[in-house]
Design a protein around this motif. Structure first.
Motif, mmCIF file in Angstrom:
data_model
loop_
_atom_site.group_PDB
_atom_site.id
_atom_site.type_symbol
_atom_site.label_atom_id
_atom_site.label_comp_id
_atom_site.label_asym_id
_atom_site.label_seq_id
_atom_site.Cartn_x
_atom_site.Cartn_y
_atom_site.Cartn_z
ATOM 1 N N ASP A 6 39.807 19.734 -10.932
ATOM 2 C CA ASP A 6 40.262 20.852 -10.182
ATOM 3 C C ASP A 6 40.031 20.543 -8.774
ATOM 4 N N LYS A 7 40.246 19.398 -8.232
ATOM 5 C CA LYS A 7 40.431 18.953 -6.869
ATOM 6 C C LYS A 7 41.509 18.487 -6.276
ATOM 7 N N VAL A 8 41.847 18.630 -5.191
ATOM 8 C CA VAL A 8 42.885 18.078 -4.615
ATOM 9 C C VAL A 8 42.552 17.685 -3.175
ATOM 10 N N ALA A 9 43.332 16.662 -2.828
ATOM 11 C CA ALA A 9 43.265 15.880 -1.301
ATOM 12 C C ALA A 9 44.566 16.152 -0.873
ATOM 13 N N TRP A 10 44.645 16.955 0.490
ATOM 14 C CA TRP A 10 46.124 16.767 1.156
ATOM 15 C C TRP A 10 46.029 16.268 2.524
ATOM 16 N N TYR A 11 46.970 16.191 2.954
ATOM 17 C CA TYR A 11 46.959 15.600 4.524
ATOM 18 C C TYR A 11 48.413 15.780 4.986
ATOM 19 N N MET A 12 48.547 15.943 6.074
ATOM 20 C CA MET A 12 49.777 16.205 6.889
ATOM 21 C C MET A 12 50.156 14.810 7.679
ATOM 22 N N GLY A 13 51.605 14.619 7.493
ATOM 23 C CA GLY A 13 51.958 13.291 7.979
ATOM 24 C C GLY A 13 51.929 12.065 7.371
ATOM 25 N N GLU A 14 51.802 11.149 8.023
ATOM 26 C CA GLU A 14 51.851 9.945 7.307
ATOM 27 C C GLU A 14 50.587 9.453 6.906
ATOM 28 N N ALA A 15 50.650 8.718 5.733
ATOM 29 C CA ALA A 15 49.069 8.221 4.867
ATOM 30 C C ALA A 15 48.530 7.608 6.068
ATOM 31 N N GLY A 16 47.359 7.479 6.179
ATOM 32 C CA GLY A 16 46.281 6.628 6.770
ATOM 33 C C GLY A 16 46.117 7.161 8.312
ATOM 34 N N LYS A 17 47.105 8.059 8.863
ATOM 35 C CA LYS A 17 47.014 8.411 10.321
ATOM 36 C C LYS A 17 46.144 9.656 10.254
ATOM 37 N N SER A 18 45.885 10.288 9.121
ATOM 38 C CA SER A 18 44.658 11.420 9.341
ATOM 39 C C SER A 18 44.114 11.329 8.107
ATOM 40 N N ALA A 19 42.760 11.799 8.246
ATOM 41 C CA ALA A 19 42.048 11.780 6.936
ATOM 42 C C ALA A 19 42.193 13.020 6.112
ATOM 43 N N PRO A 20 42.443 12.671 4.674
ATOM 44 C CA PRO A 20 42.778 13.808 3.754
ATOM 45 C C PRO A 20 41.588 14.946 3.777
ATOM 46 N N THR A 21 41.900 16.181 3.586
ATOM 47 C CA THR A 21 41.033 17.150 3.365
ATOM 48 C C THR A 21 40.844 17.320 1.844
ATOM 49 N N ILE A 22 39.688 17.545 1.439
ATOM 50 C CA ILE A 22 39.481 17.533 0.015
ATOM 51 C C ILE A 22 39.085 19.112 -0.117
ATOM 52 N N GLU A 23 39.831 19.853 -1.152
ATOM 53 C CA GLU A 23 39.547 21.469 -1.339
ATOM 54 C C GLU A 23 39.616 21.420 -2.974
ATOM 55 N N SER A 24 38.999 22.712 -3.352
ATOM 56 C CA SER A 24 39.077 23.061 -4.953
ATOM 57 C C SER A 24 40.681 23.541 -4.819
ATOM 58 N N PHE A 25 41.072 23.507 -6.093
ATOM 59 C CA PHE A 25 42.527 24.054 -6.420
ATOM 60 C C PHE A 25 42.750 25.484 -6.091
ATOM 61 N N SER A 26 41.990 26.095 -5.961
ATOM 62 C CA SER A 26 42.070 27.698 -5.728
ATOM 63 C C SER A 26 42.108 28.041 -4.129
ATOM 64 N N GLN A 27 42.039 26.931 -3.401
ATOM 65 C CA GLN A 27 42.244 26.952 -1.871
ATOM 66 C C GLN A 27 43.286 26.441 -1.388
ATOM 67 N N ILE A 28 44.265 25.905 -2.271
ATOM 68 C CA ILE A 28 45.321 25.057 -1.705
ATOM 69 C C ILE A 28 46.330 25.941 -1.165
ATOM 70 N N GLU A 29 46.479 27.388 -1.763
ATOM 71 C CA GLU A 29 47.614 28.269 -1.273
ATOM 72 C C GLU A 29 47.351 28.605 0.185
ATOM 73 N N LYS A 30 46.317 28.592 0.668
ATOM 74 C CA LYS A 30 45.791 28.774 1.985
ATOM 75 C C LYS A 30 46.331 27.817 3.005
ATOM 76 N N SER A 31 45.724 26.361 2.507
ATOM 77 C CA SER A 31 46.279 25.281 3.234
ATOM 78 C C SER A 31 47.616 25.212 3.387
ATOM 79 N N ILE A 32 48.539 25.438 2.497
ATOM 80 C CA ILE A 32 50.062 25.536 2.246
ATOM 81 C C ILE A 32 50.566 26.322 3.135
ATOM 82 N N ASN A 33 50.025 27.493 3.354
ATOM 83 C CA ASN A 33 50.536 28.348 4.293
ATOM 84 C C ASN A 33 50.288 28.284 5.806
ATOM 85 N N GLU A 34 49.050 27.673 5.825
ATOM 86 C CA GLU A 34 48.662 27.256 7.202
ATOM 87 C C GLU A 34 49.611 26.131 7.707
ATOM 88 N N ASN A 35 49.636 25.308 7.043
ATOM 89 C CA ASN A 35 50.445 23.897 7.500
ATOM 90 C C ASN A 35 51.840 24.440 7.536
#
Length: 168
Positions: free
Chosen positions: A75-104
């Motif tokens: 139940d872990k997700v890694a996300w990043y904004m933009g192109e792959a390799g340009k920024s380090a992905p952030t790892i979160e639990s699945f329950s925190q992804i809603e907040k990250s999507i809204n912020e981004n």
């Protein structure tokens, strides 16, 4: 019905429970017959054919308005904004992804760049089907209109990062 014995010894009153049991069955029957059973709703997910997946047929995505979500195991997700390799992905639990999507989405819309906020979902070999369905439901709840699924083009750098973090 209640019976009272008025002779000699004082006896305890006896209550007949038959009418109460009859009433219970009538109520249960009534509620079963009047309840509507909800039907499951299906979400349409379409993917292009393999021959349509040529580079000239792909849609161009704006890097500042694209969030890539990699579904991993446990139940872990890694996300990043933009192109792959340009920024380090952030790892979160699945329950925190809603907040990250809204912020981004808020940051992307405030950037002034034209275009729609897009979430690119990449289920990996470590993820399970439940997490994929939950992710698609979350995007539907958050009303993310532009979402794409890409399980065929997971980059080697993304795989390496997820292996390094132990979520692939």
């Amino acid at each position: 019905m209640a019976e009272l014995n008025t002779g000699g010894k004082k006896a305890t009153p006896r209550i007949d429970m038959t009418p109460m049991v009859d009433l219970m069955f009538l109520l249960v029957t009534f509620f079963i017959l009047t309840t509507s059973i909800s039907t499951p709703q299906a979400m349409d997910i379409t993917k292009p054919d393999k021959e349509d997946d040529l580079p000239e047929n792909r849609l161009a995505l704006k890097a500042t308005k694209t969030m890539t979500v990699l579904l991993g195991k446990n139940d872990k997700v890694a996300w990043y904004m933009g192109e792959a390799g340009k920024s380090a992905p952030t790892i979160e639990s699945f329950s925190q992804i809603e907040k990250s999507i809204n912020e981004n989405r808020t940051k992307a819309n405030a950037s002034g760049v034209a275009g729609e906020f897009t979430v690119l979902v990449k289920p990996t070999s470590g993820s399970n089907f439940k997490n994929f369905v939950d992710m698609m439901d979350e995007l539907e709840i958050l009303k993310v209109k532009s979402r794409q699924i890409d399980d065929d083009n997971i980059l080697d750098s993304e795989k390496a990062f997820m292996k390094e973090q132990g979520i692939l």
